[in-house]
Design a protein around this motif. Structure first.
Motif, PDB file in Angstrom:
ATOM      1  N   ASP A   1      38.998  33.893  14.809  1.00 58.57           N
ATOM      2  CA  ASP A   1      39.070  35.357  14.759  1.00 58.57           C
ATOM      3  C   ASP A   1      39.182  35.845  13.314  1.00 58.57           C
ATOM      4  N   LYS A   2      39.975  35.168  12.514  1.00 64.16           N
ATOM      5  CA  LYS A   2      40.193  35.621  11.146  1.00 64.16           C
ATOM      6  C   LYS A   2      38.978  35.374  10.256  1.00 64.16           C
TER       7      LYS A   2
ATOM      8  N   ASN B   1      48.681  33.468   9.710  1.00 62.59           N
ATOM      9  CA  ASN B   1      48.835  34.919   9.632  1.00 62.59           C
ATOM     10  C   ASN B   1      49.420  35.374   8.307  1.00 62.59           C
TER      11      ASN B   1
ATOM     12  N   PHE C   1      37.024  38.387  10.847  1.00 67.51           N
ATOM     13  CA  PHE C   1      37.568  39.558  10.156  1.00 67.51           C
ATOM     14  C   PHE C   1      37.143  39.569   8.691  1.00 67.51           C
TER      15      PHE C   1
ATOM     16  N   TYR D   1      33.694  40.652   8.431  1.00 68.20           N
ATOM     17  CA  TYR D   1      33.609  42.114   8.567  1.00 68.20           C
ATOM     18  C   TYR D   1      33.906  42.798   7.231  1.00 68.20           C
ATOM     19  N   LEU D   2      34.915  42.302   6.513  1.00 76.28           N
ATOM     20  CA  LEU D   2      35.264  42.898   5.225  1.00 76.28           C
ATOM     21  C   LEU D   2      34.147  42.725   4.194  1.00 76.28           C
TER      22      LEU D   2
ATOM     23  N   GLN E   1      46.946  34.720   5.244  1.00 77.27           N
ATOM     24  CA  GLN E   1      45.831  35.668   5.202  1.00 77.27           C
ATOM     25  C   GLN E   1      46.314  37.045   4.757  1.00 77.27           C
TER      26      GLN E   1
ATOM     27  N   GLN F   1      34.092  33.439  20.795  1.00 78.35           N
ATOM     28  CA  GLN F   1      34.361  33.765  19.391  1.00 78.35           C
ATOM     29  C   GLN F   1      33.473  32.963  18.459  1.00 78.35           C
TER      30      GLN F   1
END
Length: 230
Positions: free
Chosen positions: A178-179, A141, A182, A185-186, A144, A229
């Motif tokens: 999950d990351k 976390n 993400f 997505y970016l 990132q 996922q």
């Protein structure tokens, strides 16, 4: 409770009540976290046999002053000893005399981000699979968040995936997957997205090989979530 029964209170009434029975006075600490915005960033470097902890702030848009100060209760674990509590602020950095392995926020219960120097981070990641799940999640976390904010290179965060194993804790695996989603997505609509997806598929293939496409009767519910996922 009796003192304020049938009456009104303000937040400071709570802090002052706690101060009366606590060995650590929390009013000033609470004010730092509740009366200003931003997230404290604990920076960790190693120099001449010491660990040096300093505090700045984590901001992706520069809206929070770099010298904003929080009195941050920081849990510090050296080797496998019981974590010790240190208060770190912008004006009062902390120096620890030790050359042993140090982990910040080992129980993942502190409200702050941790920025290890590249050398310390690389050393922790080299033994990522042996770290406690809480520490693994913190590294995931924090690195990132730091990478996306521009505080560090995003490649530092991605180096964690070189040590991802299908046998790791399921919650940690879910966070890693999950990351990746993400970041994808970016990158939506950008030329780099195709190469990133190829990278992500290569990293996720060992997980798919282990957990497959189909549910198994009686399996952990986290496996079902992880499979979705993937």
């Amino acid at each position: 409770m009796k003192q304020h029964a049938y009456g009104n209170t303000v937040t400071d009434d709570l802090w002052q009540a706690v101060d009366k029975v606590s060995a650590v006075k929390i009013t000033d600490i609470a004010h730092d976290f509740t009366l200003q915005d931003g997230v404290p960033l604990i920076n960790v470097v190693q120099k001449d046999g010491t660990w040096q902890l300093s505090q700045t702030n984590l901001s992706s848009d520069g809206s929070t002053p770099a010298d904003r100060s929080w009195r941050v209760p920081v849990r510090v674990q050296i080797n496998s000893a019981t974590p010790d509590l240190k208060t770190v602020s912008y004006k009062q950095p902390v120096t620890l005399q030790s050359s042993d392995t140090l982990i910040i926020n080992p129980n993942a219960d502190g409200y702050y981000r941790v920025n290890y120097s590249p050398e310390i981070f690389a050393n922790l990641i080299s033994r990522f699979e042996s770290l406690a799940p809480e520490t693994q999640l913190n590294l995931i976390n924090d690195s990132q968040a730091l990478g996306l904010s521009g505080k560090t290179s995003l490649s530092m965060y991605l180096s964690i995936y070189d040590h991802m194993s299908p046998d790791m804790d399921l919650i940690v695996l879910k966070a890693l997957v999950d990351k990746l989603g993400f970041i994808d997505y970016l990158l939506r609509g950008k030329p780099e997205q195709a190469s990133f997806r190829a990278y992500a598929r290569a990293k996720l293939q060992p997980l798919l090989n282990k957990y497959g496409w189909s549910a198994v009767t009686g399996e952990d519910t986290n496996i079902a979530g992880l499979r979705a996922q993937i």
